[in-house]
Every structure is written in C-alpha cells, then in structure tokens.
Design a protein around this motif. Structure first.
Motif, PDB file in Angstrom:
ATOM      1  N   UNK A 300      -7.667   4.181  -1.542  1.00 19.05           N
ATOM      2  CA  UNK A 300      -7.560   5.599  -1.204  1.00 19.05           C
ATOM      3  C   UNK A 300      -6.942   5.798   0.176  1.00 19.05           C
ATOM      4  N   UNK A 301      -7.300   4.941   1.113  1.00 19.16           N
ATOM      5  CA  UNK A 301      -6.749   5.034   2.470  1.00 19.16           C
ATOM      6  C   UNK A 301      -6.398   3.641   2.975  1.00 19.16           C
ATOM      7  N   UNK A 302      -5.347   3.567   3.775  1.00 20.01           N
ATOM      8  CA  UNK A 302      -4.991   2.291   4.403  1.00 20.01           C
ATOM      9  C   UNK A 302      -4.315   2.584   5.733  1.00 20.01           C
ATOM     10  N   UNK A 303      -4.301   1.576   6.607  1.00 22.75           N
ATOM     11  CA  UNK A 303      -3.636   1.715   7.902  1.00 22.75           C
ATOM     12  C   UNK A 303      -2.679   0.549   8.068  1.00 22.75           C
ATOM     13  N   UNK A 304      -1.464   0.865   8.472  1.00 24.99           N
ATOM     14  CA  UNK A 304      -0.464  -0.163   8.733  1.00 24.99           C
ATOM     15  C   UNK A 304      -0.141  -0.194  10.212  1.00 24.99           C
ATOM     16  N   UNK A 305      -0.235  -1.359  10.820  1.00 26.02           N
ATOM     17  CA  UNK A 305       0.046  -1.455  12.254  1.00 26.02           C
ATOM     18  C   UNK A 305       1.027  -2.574  12.527  1.00 26.02           C
TER      19      UNK A 305
END
Length: 636
Positions: A300-305
C-alpha cells in the motif's frame, strides 16, 4: 436499494428538467438572518454566532442563479462558454439529484407513504416514519447534487478561502436543492471573472459535502442508500453511496513512460515495481477488494531513497507506464497524481485540505490509483521541526492518518510512493508507515555502467559495443536473485555488529524464537526499530511468499484474468503461492533494518558535520577577532 449497479433512464432525468430549470432561474428561500454575523473572526473563516436564541426570525430571499452567473460580465448580453457550462451543469445536476431522490423513494416505503398521504393526511407512526424518510430523501438529493458538481466541474488553481456551506433545509428534496442553489449562488457572487466561476463552484461542492457528511448521523433511513451504486453513462457520473468521489475527472495521462529494460540498476526496486503493477490489476471492482490484500503481500505504501540522479523519477515513470498499459487493455480508469511542494499553502488548514483531496483522488474505489509524493522531506515536516511551516505539519498529520490511521481502509486498488534524497529528514512515524523500503542507488556494477551509457548514447554512431552482452545484467529475475542473496548478511556497519554478535552467541537462526531474539537485539541497538517496523518486515516476508510471477499472458487479454470474478482471481493466485523460508525471513529483516541504520547514520553524520562546521567558524571568528584587536580595529 439494490446493491448492484443502478442505471437511471434518461427519460426519468428529462422528466425533472422543467423543475431544475425553474430552480436556476428563480427560487425563493427562507433563511435564518441571525445564523451568523456578517463579519468573520480575525484569522479564521468562522463568524460570530450569537448566544441569544432568535430561531423564529427568518426572512425570504429571492435567488436568481442565472442572473448571478451572467453578472460576471454585465456588459455582454451573451453568456460565455464557461458561464453557460456552469449553468448547464447546475441544471443537469439538479435533474439528476431529483431523479435519484425518486429512486431512493421507490427503494423503500417512502413512495407508498407518499401515495397514502396524497389520499389523506398521515397520522401516528405512519406520519413520523413519512417525515423521517422524506428528510432522508432530501439529504440524498443534496448529496447527489454536490457530488455531481464535484465530479463534473473541471477547475484548476487554488480554491478561494471565503466559500461557506449553505443554510441546509431537509424538509423535502425540492427544499434541500433550493437551499443548495442558494448556497451556490452565494459562492458565485464573489466571482470576478470566468476563471473564478468553476473554482468557486467546485469549492462550494467540497464545502457542502463536508457539511453534509458531518450531519449524516442526524438522519435515520439512509441505510438503503449506503450500498447504492448509481451510474449515469451520459455524464460519466458515478455515485457509490456516500463515498466521496475524486474531485477531478479522469484525463488522458501525459507522462514519458519508461520500460523496465530502460531502468538500469535498482534491481529489487524494479522487480517489486513490476510485481506491484500486476498486483493492482487483480483488483475486483464489484467486490471493491484485491485478493492480494486478503492473501497478504499487497504493497500500500513504500518509500524510495537514494542520492540525486540515481533513477527515482525513472522508477515512477516505469510504474505509471506499466499500470497505464494494463488499464488500457482492461478498460479500467487509471488515476496518477503527484503531491508536491507547490500544493503547500500559506492559508491555515489549506495544505491539509489539498493533501486530503490528493489522498481521496488516488483512493477512489472506482479507479486504479497511483499517488507519489516526490521530495517527501520537503513536503512533510518532522513534528519536532519548529522551523517548518504550519502547512508542512498539516501534511504530515494527514499522510500519517491516511497511511495507517484508525479509519484507513486498504482495498488494493491504489498505492502510494514516497521518494526522497534525504529520508532521514522525514518524520520517524511517517517513514515507518512505509510498508517497503526501496534503495534507489542506480547503476553499480561495470555492466550497469556500460548498459546505461549505451542506452543514453542512442544509435547515432558506429562505435562497436565490444565484449559485453548488452542488458544481460538487467534481466530482472537473474539480477534480483543476486540482490536478495546479498542481504543474507547486513550491509550497514551498525547492523553488522549486531548480526555478528548474535551469530557468535546463537548460531544460524532455526526457529521463530531465534528470529524474535535477533529482532530484539536490533531493537536494543536501534530504538526506532519498533512494533510497526516488525509489521513492515512481516508484510515484506508475506510479499516474498507471494513472490510469484503472474504470467504476462494474463494481462494481454482482459478476460484471461483481469475481468474474472474475485473468487476466480483469488484461486488462480493461490495456485502459484508458496511458503516462505528462513532465508527469506533473514533477508527481509536485514533489508529493512539496514535502511533504519542507514537513515540513523546519515542523520548522525549530518549532525556531526554541523557541529564541526560551527566549531570551525567559532575558531575562525576568534582568530580574526584577535587580529583586529592587535591592529586596534576592534571596537567592542
């Protein structure tokens, strides 16, 4: 009311046109003159309300919506296209709202009670029930009209801050719609140009819906409408009970799409992006649920760094391109939206409203949605950062509630991606609401750099390739297997120390108790590794258990998979599913914990660098001060 899709015949809508026309021409409404004063309280959009009861003081007011719209250009006898469009939408919305109120009456006992009341006035319980259902019908008609305006009016720009909710009346559907027309007339009276009309009308629709939803609990008898699915094909208008539809109509997506083979490096992120795009297409529009949500593994949610220039934008373009392509094959609506720094407003509360509208647009259950927040560290502030604007703090609160709040419902039709060059600057609680962490580090190996140079150089040359198998390193399955194996051991120094100490004392983990003990060791070393972090790890493990490659031919024709029923889709997916093992568990723990240690180390490094810079500046200032004193130029 029938819980299936209800279509209203055009004849039923046309039957209401004369009434709707009279409403936009001239209506007389009763208004409470003392409901509010004419002066807003400083710093707010609220007005002083007297504590003295004057409920009997009401006055009539004539409302001529058509004249109000025409007065925007008083020197022109003809209506402009914008003026005519707004009036037409208002009349059409009124006709549809009246038709919907008739559908509501037929679905329950209101229609029969109306017939009885026409023959002789109702008394006792019948009269009470009739009044209750008539008020519910009025509420439904007002909600339908506001929803129609919200969906069908196109407006871009920052909404005005002075639009007020109408003085609602819920005696009959006609009274409710008259009060809505009066409210719309008041909102439009402040328009100075054609461009203001649509913005004010759309803002009024949002304010009216907010006001209606806060009053919903006052009405009995609305249950029949809760599960209604009403569709007006001629207008591309859909009403799903009291779900608030998105404020933008779907437009053709304008974006430069990227294919997976055009993304060099970022193997795990690329692999999970392809999987995520296929997962979204398993969504069932009738059941409004995705089998992957029930079976586990939906992201549902993800973070790319990653550092600047490593391919975050390219990754967004790839995901949007894949989903858009699948939606075109299936005939599904697709909504992509980015929330950026340009939507932070100087008005108190407006930034939160903009963010809530963004969330609602992407979550719309009648479309496949993909929402991104680029440079999340600039858009949403840490709650401890007193230098950030109030708007940034509002956005942080809205995102936290939307991504993992008490009212969060994950249907599996939409996903949100947060991207940042400096994820350590994102609020810890918001960052931990990201179910997956994607390290977007770009090309890494010799083969990666050859591939990206050839890709970007193009074909306008005759230089030979040399000894290299082009794009072989970018084959997803082969590359991702190597990438996952690399996480069998930690990458960050802080986690490696925990890992080595645990292995020395306990050996390779073999049981669930061993895994729990390892997680506890990580918690002792990194306090931010909380229960939410464990949930994100287990979700990632479940996703690996669902690490199934949905066959490409399922997405070439809609009837093969995408148009099948929910239970059939679920059965097809379950056949491919396998159990997870200890290797997967350790890899996902190390991947997630590595990201926390990486963020912590980068935050510490930045803090140390600042302290060193301040110390150097103090020493330099002291030296220059001494030099000035020796020259007699120091006058302090």
């Amino acid at each position: 009311m029938d819980t299936g899709l209800t279509t209203i015949p055009e004849a039923d809508i046309e039957k209401q046109r004369a009434t709707a026309q009279s409403m936009i021409t001239r209506v007389v409404v009763l208004e409470d003159s003392s409901r509010e004063s004419g002066t807003a309280l400083a710093g707010t959009n609220r007005r002083f309300v007297s504590t003295v009861s004057t409920g009997s003081v009401r006055k009539t007011r004539e409302v001529e919506l058509a004249k109000t719209v025409a007065s925007v250009k008083p020197d022109d006898q003809l209506l402009s296209i914008a003026q005519h469009t707004l009036l037409y939408r208002a009349r059409r919305g009124l006709s549809i709202a009246l038709a919907i109120s008739d559908v509501f009456a037929r679905a329950g006992e209101l229609e029969s009670l109306q017939a009885k009341n026409a023959r002789a006035p109702l008394e006792g319980d019948d009269a009470t029930r009739f009044k209750k259902l008539l008020s519910a019908s009025a509420y439904v008609s007002a909600f339908a009209f506001a929803s129609y305006l919200l969906q069908l009016i196109d407006a871009d720009g920052e909404a005005p801050n002075d639009v007020e909710e109408p003085d609602f009346l819920f005696d009959t559907p006609q009274d409710a719609l008259k009060s809505m027309v009066a409210g719309l007339d008041g909102a439009l009276s402040g328009a100075k140009a054609d461009s203001d009309l649509a913005l004010r009308a759309k803002s009024f629709a949002r304010v009216a819906i907010d006001g209606l939803l806060t009053r919903k609990g006052r009405f009995d008898g609305l249950g029949a409408f809760e599960d209604a699915h009403i569709r007006i094909d001629a207008d591309d208008f859909t009403l799903d009970g009291f779900d608030v539809a998105p404020g933008k109509r779907s437009k053709p997506l304008e974006m430069t799409f990227k294919k997976p083979e055009e993304v060099v490096g970022n193997h795990i992120a690329k692999y999970q992006s392809v999987k995520l795009a296929k997962m979204l297409m398993a969504y069932d529009f009738d059941r409004q649920m995705n089998p992957f949500v029930e079976l586990g593994g939906f992201l549902f949610t993800f973070i790319g760094d990653g550092a600047p220039g490593t391919g975050k934008t390219t990754l967004i373009q790839m995901i949007a391109g894949l989903v858009n392509g699948y939606c075109q094959v299936a005939g599904y609506p697709f909504h992509y939206e980015n929330f950026g720094v340009d939507q932070i407003s100087s008005y108190q509360g407006k930034s939160g409203q903009n963010c809530r509208a963004f969330i609602d647009n992407v979550l719309n259950p009648r479309a496949i949605g993909f929402g991104t927040i680029d440079d999340i560290d600039q858009v949403a502030a840490k709650r401890s950062d007193d230098r950030a604007s109030a708007g940034q703090h509002e956005i942080t609160g809205v995102l936290m509630a939307a991504f993992s709040g008490a009212m969060t419902v994950i249907r599996g039709n939409s996903t949100f991606g947060m991207f940042s060059n400096y994820p350590e600057n994102v609020d810890d609680a918001l960052r931990q609401r990201a179910g997956a962490r994607w390290l977007v580090d770009g090309p890494q190996t010799r083969d990666d750099y050859i591939d990206i140079f050839v890709l970007l150089a193009g074909k306008n040359h005759e230089i030979p390739l040399g000894e290299h198998r082009l794009y072989a390193a970018q084959e997803i399955q082969r590359a991702v297997d190597t990438a996952y194996e690399s996480h069998s051991k930690p990458h960050e120094d802080g986690l490696m120390q925990v890992y080595e100490r645990f292995m020395k004392e306990n050996g390779q983990p073999k049981t669930m108790a061993d895994v729990g003990a390892y997680l506890h060791r990580i918690k002792e070393a990194e306090p931010r590794f909380t229960g939410r972090a464990i949930k994100n790890v287990t979700d990632a493990i479940k996703m690996r258990a669902m690490d199934i490659e949905l066959p490409d031919d399922w997405f070439e024709k809609p009837e093969t998979f995408m148009h099948k029923g929910y239970d059939e889709k679920k059965a097809m997916i379950e056949e491919l599913r396998g159990p997870f093992d200890m290797a997967m568990v350790m890899q996902e723990i190390n991947r997630y914990a590595d990201s926390e240690f990486r963020y912590s180390d980068r935050a510490d490094d930045a803090a140390v660098e600042k302290l060193l810079r301040d110390a150097r500046l103090r020493e330099r200032a002291a030296r220059e001060m001494e030099e000035l004193k020796q020259k007699g130029l120091w006058n302090a």
